[in-house]
Structures are given as C-alpha cells and as structure tokens.
Design a protein around this motif. Structure first.
Motif, PDB file in Angstrom:
ATOM      1  N   ARG A  17       0.793  -1.225   0.000  1.00 36.23           N
ATOM      2  CA  ARG A  17       0.000   0.000   0.000  1.00 36.23           C
ATOM      3  C   ARG A  17       0.833   1.286   0.000  1.00 36.23           C
ATOM      4  NH1 ARG A  17      -4.134  -2.966   0.188  1.00 36.23           N
ATOM      5  NH2 ARG A  17      -5.303  -3.927   1.823  1.00 36.23           N
ATOM      6  N   VAL A  18       1.961   1.239  -0.719  1.00 40.37           N
ATOM      7  CA  VAL A  18       2.762   2.449  -0.893  1.00 40.37           C
ATOM      8  C   VAL A  18       2.124   3.218  -2.050  1.00 40.37           C
ATOM      9  CG1 VAL A  18       5.032   3.383  -1.473  1.00 40.37           C
ATOM     10  CG2 VAL A  18       4.870   1.271  -0.135  1.00 40.37           C
ATOM     11  N   PRO A  19       1.725   4.471  -1.829  1.00 46.69           N
ATOM     12  CA  PRO A  19       1.106   5.244  -2.910  1.00 46.69           C
ATOM     13  C   PRO A  19       2.040   5.325  -4.128  1.00 46.69           C
ATOM     14  CG  PRO A  19       0.858   6.380  -0.811  1.00 46.69           C
ATOM     15  CD  PRO A  19       1.806   5.233  -0.583  1.00 46.69           C
ATOM     16  N   GLU A  20       1.502   5.048  -5.304  1.00 47.56           N
ATOM     17  CA  GLU A  20       2.322   5.016  -6.520  1.00 47.56           C
ATOM     18  C   GLU A  20       3.069   6.319  -6.761  1.00 47.56           C
ATOM     19  OE1 GLU A  20       1.154   3.292 -10.160  1.00 47.56           O
ATOM     20  OE2 GLU A  20      -0.174   1.840  -9.174  1.00 47.56           O
ATOM     21  N   ASP A  21       2.470   7.437  -6.423  1.00 49.46           N
ATOM     22  CA  ASP A  21       3.140   8.719  -6.660  1.00 49.46           C
ATOM     23  C   ASP A  21       4.303   8.959  -5.694  1.00 49.46           C
ATOM     24  OD1 ASP A  21       1.370   9.037  -4.496  1.00 49.46           O
ATOM     25  OD2 ASP A  21       0.971  11.134  -4.970  1.00 49.46           O
ATOM     26  N   GLU A  22       4.453   8.104  -4.680  1.00 48.32           N
ATOM     27  CA  GLU A  22       5.567   8.221  -3.735  1.00 48.32           C
ATOM     28  C   GLU A  22       6.704   7.258  -4.060  1.00 48.32           C
ATOM     29  OE1 GLU A  22       4.264   7.958   0.326  1.00 48.32           O
ATOM     30  OE2 GLU A  22       2.693   9.450   0.022  1.00 48.32           O
ATOM     31  N   ILE A  23       6.525   6.411  -5.040  1.00 49.23           N
ATOM     32  CA  ILE A  23       7.546   5.419  -5.396  1.00 49.23           C
ATOM     33  C   ILE A  23       8.469   6.021  -6.444  1.00 49.23           C
ATOM     34  CG2 ILE A  23       7.970   3.129  -6.355  1.00 49.23           C
ATOM     35  CD1 ILE A  23       5.143   2.360  -5.368  1.00 49.23           C
ATOM     36  N   ARG A  24       9.748   6.200  -6.038  1.00 52.16           N
ATOM     37  CA  ARG A  24      10.763   6.756  -6.934  1.00 52.16           C
ATOM     38  C   ARG A  24      12.041   5.935  -6.801  1.00 52.16           C
ATOM     39  NH1 ARG A  24       8.965  10.934  -4.082  1.00 52.16           N
ATOM     40  NH2 ARG A  24      10.993  11.469  -3.199  1.00 52.16           N
ATOM     41  N   PRO A  25      12.786   5.756  -7.903  1.00 51.49           N
ATOM     42  CA  PRO A  25      13.974   4.899  -7.896  1.00 51.49           C
ATOM     43  C   PRO A  25      15.032   5.263  -6.858  1.00 51.49           C
ATOM     44  CG  PRO A  25      13.407   5.501 -10.141  1.00 51.49           C
ATOM     45  CD  PRO A  25      12.508   6.302  -9.231  1.00 51.49           C
ATOM     46  N   GLU A  26      15.151   6.534  -6.522  1.00 49.53           N
ATOM     47  CA  GLU A  26      16.214   6.960  -5.605  1.00 49.53           C
ATOM     48  C   GLU A  26      15.874   6.745  -4.127  1.00 49.53           C
ATOM     49  OE1 GLU A  26      13.574  10.573  -6.200  1.00 49.53           O
ATOM     50  OE2 GLU A  26      14.372   9.031  -7.519  1.00 49.53           O
ATOM     51  N   LEU A  27      14.649   6.387  -3.823  1.00 51.33           N
ATOM     52  CA  LEU A  27      14.252   6.169  -2.430  1.00 51.33           C
ATOM     53  C   LEU A  27      14.733   4.819  -1.924  1.00 51.33           C
ATOM     54  CD1 LEU A  27      10.604   7.545  -2.386  1.00 51.33           C
ATOM     55  CD2 LEU A  27      12.693   8.674  -1.632  1.00 51.33           C
ATOM     56  N   THR A  28      15.093   4.785  -0.652  1.00 50.78           N
ATOM     57  CA  THR A  28      15.478   3.521  -0.037  1.00 50.78           C
ATOM     58  C   THR A  28      14.220   2.774   0.401  1.00 50.78           C
ATOM     59  OG1 THR A  28      15.623   4.416   2.207  1.00 50.78           O
ATOM     60  CG2 THR A  28      17.640   4.504   0.850  1.00 50.78           C
ATOM     61  N   LEU A  29      14.388   1.499   0.637  1.00 47.79           N
ATOM     62  CA  LEU A  29      13.260   0.699   1.113  1.00 47.79           C
ATOM     63  C   LEU A  29      12.794   1.208   2.478  1.00 47.79           C
ATOM     64  CD1 LEU A  29      14.523  -2.780  -0.074  1.00 47.79           C
ATOM     65  CD2 LEU A  29      12.843  -1.296  -1.173  1.00 47.79           C
ATOM     66  N   GLU A  30      13.703   1.726   3.258  1.00 45.49           N
ATOM     67  CA  GLU A  30      13.332   2.316   4.549  1.00 45.49           C
ATOM     68  C   GLU A  30      12.468   3.561   4.339  1.00 45.49           C
ATOM     69  OE1 GLU A  30      15.370   3.630   8.761  1.00 45.49           O
ATOM     70  OE2 GLU A  30      16.626   3.598   6.974  1.00 45.49           O
ATOM     71  N   GLN A  31      12.828   4.388   3.372  1.00 46.35           N
ATOM     72  CA  GLN A  31      12.045   5.593   3.092  1.00 46.35           C
ATOM     73  C   GLN A  31      10.646   5.245   2.588  1.00 46.35           C
ATOM     74  OE1 GLN A  31      15.071   7.281   0.516  1.00 46.35           O
ATOM     75  NE2 GLN A  31      15.249   9.052   1.883  1.00 46.35           N
ATOM     76  N   LEU A  32      10.506   4.039   2.048  1.00 50.65           N
ATOM     77  CA  LEU A  32       9.196   3.570   1.603  1.00 50.65           C
ATOM     78  C   LEU A  32       8.446   2.877   2.741  1.00 50.65           C
ATOM     79  CD1 LEU A  32      10.227   2.233  -1.898  1.00 50.65           C
ATOM     80  CD2 LEU A  32       8.861   4.272  -1.416  1.00 50.65           C
ATOM     81  N   ASP A  33       8.986   2.990   3.962  1.00 50.51           N
ATOM     82  CA  ASP A  33       8.382   2.455   5.188  1.00 50.51           C
ATOM     83  C   ASP A  33       8.269   0.933   5.219  1.00 50.51           C
ATOM     84  OD1 ASP A  33       8.109   4.903   6.483  1.00 50.51           O
ATOM     85  OD2 ASP A  33       6.196   5.304   5.487  1.00 50.51           O
ATOM     86  N   LEU A  34       9.270   0.239   4.656  1.00 53.67           N
ATOM     87  CA  LEU A  34       9.279  -1.219   4.713  1.00 53.67           C
ATOM     88  C   LEU A  34      10.160  -1.666   5.873  1.00 53.67           C
ATOM     89  CD1 LEU A  34       9.619  -2.140   0.930  1.00 53.67           C
ATOM     90  CD2 LEU A  34       7.550  -1.893   2.286  1.00 53.67           C
TER      91      LEU A  34
END
Length: 86
Positions: A17-34
């Motif tokens: 349930r990560v919003p698609e508009d928040e998914i960017r290649p430069e983000l870490t998995l931690e920044q994506l709250d995993l």
C-alpha cells in the motif's frame, strides 16, 4: 529496467500500500516504510513474480529501489538465482 521496475512498483503499491506517486527509484526501502518483516515478504513476492531467488542482503532497508531493480535485472539476465522462467 522498465519491466522489472514496473513489477516492483506494482508489488509495492499493491501488497504494501505504498502510494504510486511516492515510489521513486532513488528512495530507499526504509524511506518507503518497509520494515524487516515487509522486506522478507517482498523477497517472497518478487521470487514468485520474477522467478529468481534474492538474498536478503540485496534488500536491506538502506538499499534504493534502483539498486533492487538493477540487481533483479542482473539475476534475470544471467540466469543467476533463476528458479523458473518468469
């Protein structure tokens, strides 16, 4: 990268349930709250979808999405870790 990236993006938005508009290649998995449990689940889902075995060290919380996709593409290209054809 596009096919693999799209698959990973789909998994992140659908299963985690990560919003698609928040998914960017430069983000870490931690920044994506995993968290660690989510990373384990991600390994299993990607194994099922892409047919490759991914070690947990390649999906650490500090790993960027681009690094994950590059690693998956490398595994798929040379057949390393391949379980079955994707």
């Amino acid at each position: 990268m596009p096919d693999t990236y799209d698959t990973v993006r789909s998994v992140l938005s659908g299963a985690f349930r990560v919003p698609e508009d928040e998914i960017r290649p430069e983000l870490t998995l931690e920044q994506l709250d995993l968290d660690s449990l989510a990373l384990t689940e991600l390994v299993l889902i990607l194994h099922e979808r892409l047919g490759v075995r991914i070690s947990n060290e390649h999906l650490a919380r500090g790993t960027t999405l681009a690094q994950v996709v590059d690693h998956l593409d490398a595994l798929r290209a040379d057949g390393a870790g391949a379980v079955s054809a994707p």
